[in-house]
Design a protein around this motif. Structure first.
Motif, PDB file in Angstrom:
ATOM      1  N   LEU A   4     102.882  74.064  -3.795  1.00 58.64           N
ATOM      2  CA  LEU A   4     103.379  72.697  -3.770  1.00 58.64           C
ATOM      3  C   LEU A   4     102.409  71.874  -4.604  1.00 58.64           C
ATOM      4  CD1 LEU A   4     104.335  72.196  -0.002  1.00 58.64           C
ATOM      5  CD2 LEU A   4     105.839  72.735  -1.901  1.00 58.64           C
ATOM      6  N   VAL A   5     102.863  71.415  -5.748  1.00 59.52           N
ATOM      7  CA  VAL A   5     101.994  70.684  -6.666  1.00 59.52           C
ATOM      8  C   VAL A   5     102.361  69.206  -6.618  1.00 59.52           C
ATOM      9  CG1 VAL A   5     101.229  70.435  -9.036  1.00 59.52           C
ATOM     10  CG2 VAL A   5     101.775  72.718  -8.130  1.00 59.52           C
ATOM     11  N   GLU A   6     101.428  68.427  -6.109  1.00 60.07           N
ATOM     12  CA  GLU A   6     101.635  66.992  -5.944  1.00 60.07           C
ATOM     13  C   GLU A   6     100.986  66.235  -7.096  1.00 60.07           C
ATOM     14  OE1 GLU A   6     101.222  67.298  -1.071  1.00 60.07           O
ATOM     15  OE2 GLU A   6      99.554  66.715  -2.354  1.00 60.07           O
ATOM     16  N   SER A   7     101.565  65.101  -7.414  1.00 61.04           N
ATOM     17  CA  SER A   7     100.985  64.229  -8.432  1.00 61.04           C
ATOM     18  C   SER A   7     101.434  62.801  -8.188  1.00 61.04           C
ATOM     19  CB  SER A   7     101.403  64.681  -9.834  1.00 61.04           C
ATOM     20  OG  SER A   7     102.808  64.628  -9.981  1.00 61.04           O
ATOM     21  N   GLY A   8     100.736  61.866  -8.815  1.00 60.00           N
ATOM     22  CA  GLY A   8     101.170  60.478  -8.777  1.00 60.00           C
ATOM     23  C   GLY A   8     100.340  59.544  -7.932  1.00 60.00           C
ATOM     24  N   GLY A   9      99.385  60.068  -7.198  1.00 62.02           N
ATOM     25  CA  GLY A   9      98.548  59.185  -6.404  1.00 62.02           C
ATOM     26  C   GLY A   9      97.595  58.406  -7.283  1.00 62.02           C
ATOM     27  N   GLY A  10      96.880  57.464  -6.656  1.00 63.85           N
ATOM     28  CA  GLY A  10      95.917  56.682  -7.414  1.00 63.85           C
ATOM     29  C   GLY A  10      95.568  55.388  -6.722  1.00 63.85           C
ATOM     30  N   LEU A  11      94.969  54.502  -7.505  1.00 61.33           N
ATOM     31  CA  LEU A  11      94.533  53.188  -7.010  1.00 61.33           C
ATOM     32  C   LEU A  11      95.470  52.127  -7.555  1.00 61.33           C
ATOM     33  CD1 LEU A  11      92.427  51.283  -5.693  1.00 61.33           C
ATOM     34  CD2 LEU A  11      91.162  51.402  -7.862  1.00 61.33           C
ATOM     35  N   VAL A  12      95.921  51.251  -6.670  1.00 57.80           N
ATOM     36  CA  VAL A  12      96.836  50.192  -7.078  1.00 57.80           C
ATOM     37  C   VAL A  12      96.531  48.941  -6.274  1.00 57.80           C
ATOM     38  CG1 VAL A  12      98.634  50.854  -5.431  1.00 57.80           C
ATOM     39  CG2 VAL A  12      99.273  49.688  -7.553  1.00 57.80           C
ATOM     40  N   GLN A  13      96.814  47.799  -6.828  1.00 60.40           N
ATOM     41  CA  GLN A  13      96.627  46.551  -6.097  1.00 60.40           C
ATOM     42  C   GLN A  13      97.788  46.322  -5.135  1.00 60.40           C
ATOM     43  OE1 GLN A  13      96.091  43.460  -9.091  1.00 60.40           O
ATOM     44  NE2 GLN A  13      93.869  43.616  -8.861  1.00 60.40           N
ATOM     45  N   ALA A  14      97.525  45.568  -4.105  1.00 64.16           N
ATOM     46  CA  ALA A  14      98.581  45.220  -3.149  1.00 64.16           C
ATOM     47  C   ALA A  14      99.767  44.579  -3.886  1.00 64.16           C
ATOM     48  CB  ALA A  14      98.036  44.262  -2.096  1.00 64.16           C
ATOM     49  N   GLY A 101     112.674  79.122   9.345  1.00 67.85           N
ATOM     50  CA  GLY A 101     111.503  78.706  10.104  1.00 67.85           C
ATOM     51  C   GLY A 101     110.206  78.503   9.357  1.00 67.85           C
ATOM     52  N   SER A 102     110.154  78.810   8.077  1.00 67.25           N
ATOM     53  CA  SER A 102     108.896  78.618   7.343  1.00 67.25           C
ATOM     54  C   SER A 102     108.719  77.156   6.959  1.00 67.25           C
ATOM     55  CB  SER A 102     108.899  79.473   6.075  1.00 67.25           C
ATOM     56  OG  SER A 102     109.037  80.836   6.388  1.00 67.25           O
ATOM     57  N   ASN A 103     107.464  76.723   6.901  1.00 68.18           N
ATOM     58  CA  ASN A 103     107.190  75.393   6.387  1.00 68.18           C
ATOM     59  C   ASN A 103     105.854  75.405   5.662  1.00 68.18           C
ATOM     60  OD1 ASN A 103     105.073  73.715   8.256  1.00 68.18           O
ATOM     61  ND2 ASN A 103     106.162  75.272   9.432  1.00 68.18           N
ATOM     62  N   TYR A 104     105.697  74.476   4.731  1.00 64.65           N
ATOM     63  CA  TYR A 104     104.550  74.490   3.832  1.00 64.65           C
ATOM     64  C   TYR A 104     104.052  73.070   3.580  1.00 64.65           C
ATOM     65  CZ  TYR A 104     106.744  78.981   2.913  1.00 64.65           C
ATOM     66  OH  TYR A 104     107.320  80.221   3.054  1.00 64.65           O
ATOM     67  N   TRP A 105     102.724  72.977   3.351  1.00 60.37           N
ATOM     68  CA  TRP A 105     102.080  71.701   3.059  1.00 60.37           C
ATOM     69  C   TRP A 105     101.453  71.721   1.670  1.00 60.37           C
ATOM     70  CZ3 TRP A 105     102.456  67.541   6.192  1.00 60.37           C
ATOM     71  CH2 TRP A 105     102.827  67.756   7.521  1.00 60.37           C
ATOM     72  N   GLY A 106     101.509  70.560   1.013  1.00 59.53           N
ATOM     73  CA  GLY A 106     100.773  70.390  -0.223  1.00 59.53           C
ATOM     74  C   GLY A 106      99.313  70.097   0.068  1.00 59.53           C
ATOM     75  N   GLN A 107      98.529  69.985  -0.989  1.00 56.79           N
ATOM     76  CA  GLN A 107      97.087  69.788  -0.829  1.00 56.79           C
ATOM     77  C   GLN A 107      96.734  68.332  -0.549  1.00 56.79           C
ATOM     78  OE1 GLN A 107      98.614  70.024  -3.697  1.00 56.79           O
ATOM     79  NE2 GLN A 107      97.702  68.547  -5.117  1.00 56.79           N
ATOM     80  N   GLY A 108      97.667  67.432  -0.775  1.00 56.37           N
ATOM     81  CA  GLY A 108      97.432  66.016  -0.521  1.00 56.37           C
ATOM     82  C   GLY A 108      97.035  65.273  -1.781  1.00 56.37           C
ATOM     83  N   THR A 109      97.477  64.027  -1.858  1.00 57.30           N
ATOM     84  CA  THR A 109      97.104  63.163  -2.979  1.00 57.30           C
ATOM     85  C   THR A 109      96.711  61.801  -2.410  1.00 57.30           C
ATOM     86  OG1 THR A 109      97.814  62.278  -5.125  1.00 57.30           O
ATOM     87  CG2 THR A 109      99.499  62.401  -3.415  1.00 57.30           C
ATOM     88  N   GLN A 110      95.603  61.272  -2.899  1.00 57.26           N
ATOM     89  CA  GLN A 110      95.071  60.026  -2.357  1.00 57.26           C
ATOM     90  C   GLN A 110      95.815  58.828  -2.928  1.00 57.26           C
ATOM     91  OE1 GLN A 110      92.394  59.446  -0.063  1.00 57.26           O
ATOM     92  NE2 GLN A 110      93.177  57.348  -0.172  1.00 57.26           N
TER      93      GLN A 110
END
Length: 115
Positions: A4-14, A101-110
């Protein structure tokens, strides 16, 4: 090998926007795909989820601001996040439920939202 390849996280203003993506590979018969988040010192919580037939559900705290979608041909799920608030700051995790019944998690993106 399941990925599971995640992308798109980052720092943003309110008030700003971000779009998260999660591409799944080597998973047989994907059913639901979704996003969870975990802020420091808090439990992981559901943000949004979309089933194979397109049904969606959202946590109350993101309704009207976030939108989940998926591309079944690409086994990819997206999370469009608008009107971001500092309290949306967390690590966002992609989650996939497969049939049988299988389930998987990505590594997470901040995702960090500054005031």
């Amino acid at each position: 090998q399941v990925q599971l390849v995640e992308s798109g996280g980052g720092l943003v203003q309110a008030g700003g926007s971000l779009r998260l993506s999660c591409a799944a590979s080597s998973i047989f018969r994907i059913n639901a795909m979704g996003w969870y988040r975990q802020a420091p010192g808090k439990q992981r919580e559901l943000v949004a989820r979309v089933t194979l037939d397109g049904s969606t559900n959202y946590a109350d705290f993101v309704k009207g601001r976030f939108a989940i979608s998926r591309d079944n041909a690409k086994n990819t799920v997206y999370l469009q996040m608008n009107s971001l608030k500092p309290e949306d700051t967390a690590v966002y995790y992609c989650h996939v439920d497969a049939f049988f019944g299988s389930n998987y998690w990505g590594q997470g993106t901040q995702v960090t939202v500054s005031a």
